[in-house]
Design a protein around this motif. Structure first.
Motif, PDB file in Angstrom:
ATOM      1  N   SER A 204       0.804  -1.236   0.000  1.00  0.00           N
ATOM      2  CA  SER A 204       0.000   0.000   0.000  1.00  0.00           C
ATOM      3  C   SER A 204       0.827   1.272   0.000  1.00  0.00           C
ATOM      4  CB  SER A 204      -0.925   0.010   1.232  1.00  0.00           C
ATOM      5  OG  SER A 204      -1.736  -1.143   1.283  1.00  0.00           O
ATOM      6  N   TYR A 205       2.100   1.196   0.389  1.00  0.00           N
ATOM      7  CA  TYR A 205       2.898   2.407   0.549  1.00  0.00           C
ATOM      8  C   TYR A 205       4.261   2.233  -0.108  1.00  0.00           C
ATOM      9  CZ  TYR A 205      -0.611   3.244   4.142  1.00  0.00           C
ATOM     10  OH  TYR A 205      -1.800   3.386   4.808  1.00  0.00           O
ATOM     11  N   SER A 206       4.834   3.355  -0.525  1.00  0.00           N
ATOM     12  CA  SER A 206       6.185   3.346  -1.079  1.00  0.00           C
ATOM     13  C   SER A 206       7.187   2.967   0.004  1.00  0.00           C
ATOM     14  CB  SER A 206       6.525   4.730  -1.640  1.00  0.00           C
ATOM     15  OG  SER A 206       7.914   4.852  -1.884  1.00  0.00           O
ATOM     16  N   ILE A 207       8.217   2.227  -0.386  1.00  0.00           N
ATOM     17  CA  ILE A 207       9.245   1.858   0.584  1.00  0.00           C
ATOM     18  C   ILE A 207       9.948   3.103   1.124  1.00  0.00           C
ATOM     19  CG2 ILE A 207       9.634  -0.441  -0.366  1.00  0.00           C
ATOM     20  CD1 ILE A 207      12.074   0.637  -1.834  1.00  0.00           C
ATOM     21  N   PHE A 208       9.981   4.175   0.321  1.00  0.00           N
ATOM     22  CA  PHE A 208      10.632   5.405   0.764  1.00  0.00           C
ATOM     23  C   PHE A 208       9.828   6.117   1.853  1.00  0.00           C
ATOM     24  CE2 PHE A 208      12.258   4.671  -3.512  1.00  0.00           C
ATOM     25  CZ  PHE A 208      13.622   4.744  -3.287  1.00  0.00           C
ATOM     26  N   GLN A 209       8.524   5.855   1.908  1.00  0.00           N
ATOM     27  CA  GLN A 209       7.714   6.388   2.996  1.00  0.00           C
ATOM     28  C   GLN A 209       7.806   5.499   4.226  1.00  0.00           C
ATOM     29  OE1 GLN A 209       3.609   7.239   2.068  1.00  0.00           O
ATOM     30  NE2 GLN A 209       2.987   7.312   4.216  1.00  0.00           N
ATOM     31  N   ILE A 210       7.881   4.187   4.019  1.00  0.00           N
ATOM     32  CA  ILE A 210       7.896   3.246   5.136  1.00  0.00           C
ATOM     33  C   ILE A 210       9.162   3.418   5.979  1.00  0.00           C
ATOM     34  CG2 ILE A 210       7.965   0.799   5.759  1.00  0.00           C
ATOM     35  CD1 ILE A 210       6.330   0.251   3.205  1.00  0.00           C
TER      36      ILE A 210
ATOM     37  N   SER B 152      16.198   7.913   2.266  1.00  0.00           N
ATOM     38  CA  SER B 152      14.774   7.701   1.991  1.00  0.00           C
ATOM     39  C   SER B 152      13.932   8.970   2.081  1.00  0.00           C
ATOM     40  CB  SER B 152      14.200   6.666   2.967  1.00  0.00           C
ATOM     41  OG  SER B 152      14.293   7.123   4.311  1.00  0.00           O
ATOM     42  N   LEU B 153      14.256   9.858   3.011  1.00  0.00           N
ATOM     43  CA  LEU B 153      13.403  11.007   3.282  1.00  0.00           C
ATOM     44  C   LEU B 153      13.240  11.952   2.089  1.00  0.00           C
ATOM     45  CD1 LEU B 153      11.666  12.000   5.584  1.00  0.00           C
ATOM     46  CD2 LEU B 153      13.598  13.338   6.427  1.00  0.00           C
ATOM     47  N   PRO B 154      14.300  12.247   1.316  1.00  0.00           N
ATOM     48  CA  PRO B 154      14.098  13.156   0.178  1.00  0.00           C
ATOM     49  C   PRO B 154      13.036  12.671  -0.805  1.00  0.00           C
ATOM     50  CG  PRO B 154      16.432  12.908   0.645  1.00  0.00           C
ATOM     51  CD  PRO B 154      15.714  11.898   1.491  1.00  0.00           C
ATOM     52  N   ILE B 155      13.008  11.373  -1.070  1.00  0.00           N
ATOM     53  CA  ILE B 155      11.998  10.831  -1.991  1.00  0.00           C
ATOM     54  C   ILE B 155      10.660  10.677  -1.289  1.00  0.00           C
ATOM     55  CG2 ILE B 155      11.423   8.866  -3.475  1.00  0.00           C
ATOM     56  CD1 ILE B 155      14.386   8.425  -3.889  1.00  0.00           C
ATOM     57  N   ALA B 156      10.683  10.367   0.014  1.00  0.00           N
ATOM     58  CA  ALA B 156       9.439  10.196   0.770  1.00  0.00           C
ATOM     59  C   ALA B 156       8.574  11.454   0.730  1.00  0.00           C
ATOM     60  CB  ALA B 156       9.754   9.816   2.215  1.00  0.00           C
ATOM     61  N   LEU B 157       9.204  12.619   0.669  1.00  0.00           N
ATOM     62  CA  LEU B 157       8.459  13.877   0.634  1.00  0.00           C
ATOM     63  C   LEU B 157       7.576  13.979  -0.605  1.00  0.00           C
ATOM     64  CD1 LEU B 157      11.296  16.306   1.818  1.00  0.00           C
ATOM     65  CD2 LEU B 157       9.399  15.395   3.180  1.00  0.00           C
ATOM     66  N   PHE B 158       7.947  13.268  -1.684  1.00  0.00           N
ATOM     67  CA  PHE B 158       7.192  13.353  -2.937  1.00  0.00           C
ATOM     68  C   PHE B 158       6.190  12.205  -3.102  1.00  0.00           C
ATOM     69  CE2 PHE B 158      11.165  15.619  -3.716  1.00  0.00           C
ATOM     70  CZ  PHE B 158      10.698  16.812  -4.254  1.00  0.00           C
ATOM     71  N   VAL B 159       6.368  11.126  -2.356  1.00  0.00           N
ATOM     72  CA  VAL B 159       5.478   9.959  -2.523  1.00  0.00           C
ATOM     73  C   VAL B 159       4.617   9.716  -1.290  1.00  0.00           C
ATOM     74  CG1 VAL B 159       7.067   8.855  -4.138  1.00  0.00           C
ATOM     75  CG2 VAL B 159       7.257   8.350  -1.696  1.00  0.00           C
ATOM     76  N   PHE B 160       4.656  10.646  -0.325  1.00  0.00           N
ATOM     77  CA  PHE B 160       3.935  10.445   0.934  1.00  0.00           C
ATOM     78  C   PHE B 160       2.437  10.298   0.699  1.00  0.00           C
ATOM     79  CE2 PHE B 160       1.652  11.930   4.676  1.00  0.00           C
ATOM     80  CZ  PHE B 160       2.227  11.142   5.669  1.00  0.00           C
ATOM     81  N   LYS B 161       1.862   9.338   1.380  1.00  0.00           N
ATOM     82  CA  LYS B 161       0.420   9.108   1.351  1.00  0.00           C
ATOM     83  C   LYS B 161      -0.055   8.981   2.788  1.00  0.00           C
ATOM     84  CE  LYS B 161      -1.441   5.073   0.108  1.00  0.00           C
ATOM     85  NZ  LYS B 161      -1.874   3.931  -0.742  1.00  0.00           N
ATOM     86  N   LEU B 162      -1.098   9.722   3.149  1.00  0.00           N
ATOM     87  CA  LEU B 162      -1.587   9.699   4.522  1.00  0.00           C
ATOM     88  C   LEU B 162      -1.983   8.275   4.905  1.00  0.00           C
ATOM     89  CD1 LEU B 162      -2.172  11.619   6.903  1.00  0.00           C
ATOM     90  CD2 LEU B 162      -4.563  11.663   6.135  1.00  0.00           C
ATOM     91  N   PRO B 163      -1.316   7.693   5.903  1.00  0.00           N
ATOM     92  CA  PRO B 163      -1.611   6.298   6.252  1.00  0.00           C
ATOM     93  C   PRO B 163      -2.851   6.163   7.123  1.00  0.00           C
ATOM     94  CG  PRO B 163       0.138   7.142   7.647  1.00  0.00           C
ATOM     95  CD  PRO B 163      -0.202   8.245   6.689  1.00  0.00           C
TER      96      PRO B 163
END
Length: 306
Positions: A45-51, A204-215
């Motif tokens: 359900s979520y990008s690994i960069f967000q996890i 991970s955090l730089p990419i997570a900022l663009f793929v973040f999805k409210l969990p």
């Protein structure tokens, strides 16, 4: 992938109580495997960069407790700052590789491939550390790679990006181990653990900022449990290494394959592949023999120094 235990990196144990050390290590490996199983479920359900940064946030809770017991951040001093930064970066990249492999392959397959890290360390130690590798360890390396071929069966099974990612985590993990061999005697545990957490965030955090999805709240609980398991396991590994020799603790990591098979069967519907089981057995046997030869080599070197 949760950072694997690094028994070669630990400080020398004090008063040894091996059985308690083994117990701590076994519990730590259950926690690592449980964390990875939770992460595998979340990758649907979520990008690994967000996890990764979410997991780190929760992992820092038990790690901060450990750091406080070691004297806190004020006493932290890095003796090899460049290698520390490189170690953190490699740990972060390796975790990205590992998490992607979890999303594409059964847990047991990823672990079985990851277990060939000691073989890669043996090969890379020649040009990087200038070590001599004699026939016994070379034979173990060859046998170990035959075990990998049994698992992936090239020509019979399609090699996927998941397999390549698992192999990528092996090489980054080998890099981490080689760095630890050079710096572990000079560095504080707090520095080593903190470097890993910062490395995970930096990659991970730089990419997570663009793929973040409210969990969803339930998913927050799942990633929180994954983080707490991972951080607590790091704590237990350090504790295990203070109670028993690294050579006693290191083989315990292979029990993770048992939990991977169980979790894969119970929660992800993965059938137990006999080729993976046989191949993993070959790889584990090879790795254990390499550890045995390393230990004998270490005793011989110490005897010559004396």
């Amino acid at each position: 992938m949760a950072p694997a235990p690094e028994p070669v990196a630990a400080a020398a144990p004090g008063i040894e109580t091996p059985l308690l050390g083994i117990l701590c290590s076994l519990v730590a490996n259950v926690m690592f495997a449980s964390s990875d199983a939770l992460v595998k479920g979340l990758t649907a359900s979520y990008s690994i960069f967000q996890i990764i940064p979410m997991q780190v946030a929760f992992a820092c809770i038990p790690i901060l407790i450990m750091l406080r017991r070691d004297g806190g951040f004020r006493r932290m001093r890095a003796a090899h700052p460049r290698l520390i930064v490189l170690r953190g970066f490699l740990a972060g990249i390796g975790t990205i590789f590992g998490f992607y492999a979890f999303s594409a392959l059964p847990l047991a397959d990823v672990y079985a491939i990851a277990f060939c890290t000691p073989m890669v360390v043996t090969i890379l130690s020649i040009p990087i550390l200038g070590e001599q590798v004699r026939i016994h360890r070379w034979a173990a390396v060859v046998v170990g790679f035959l075990g990998i071929l049994v698992m992936v069966r090239p020509g019979f099974e399609a090699l996927t990006l998941g397999h390549l990612s698992a192999l990528g985590s092996v090489f980054t993990g080998a890099g981490v181990v080689l760095i630890m061999r050079k710096i572990s005697r000079d560095e504080q545990r707090a520095v080593l653990v903190t470097a890993v957490m910062l490395g995970l965030l930096a990659t991970s955090l730089p990419i997570a900022l663009f793929v973040f999805k409210l969990p969803a709240w339930f998913d927050v609980l799942r990633v929180g449990a994954a983080g707490l398991f991972m951080g607590s396991a790091q704590f237990l590994v350090v504790r295990a290494l203070s109670l028993a020799p690294a050579s006693t603790i290191a083989p315990m990591q292979y029990t993770m394959i048992i939990w991977a098979l169980a979790y894969g069967s119970l929660f992800f519907g993965n059938a137990i592949d006999p080729f993976v089981v046989v191949g993993a057995g070959i790889v584990i046997s090879s790795s254990l023999y390499i550890m045995h030869r390393e230990r004998r080599r270490g005793r011989t070197l110490r005897a010559h120094v004396k």
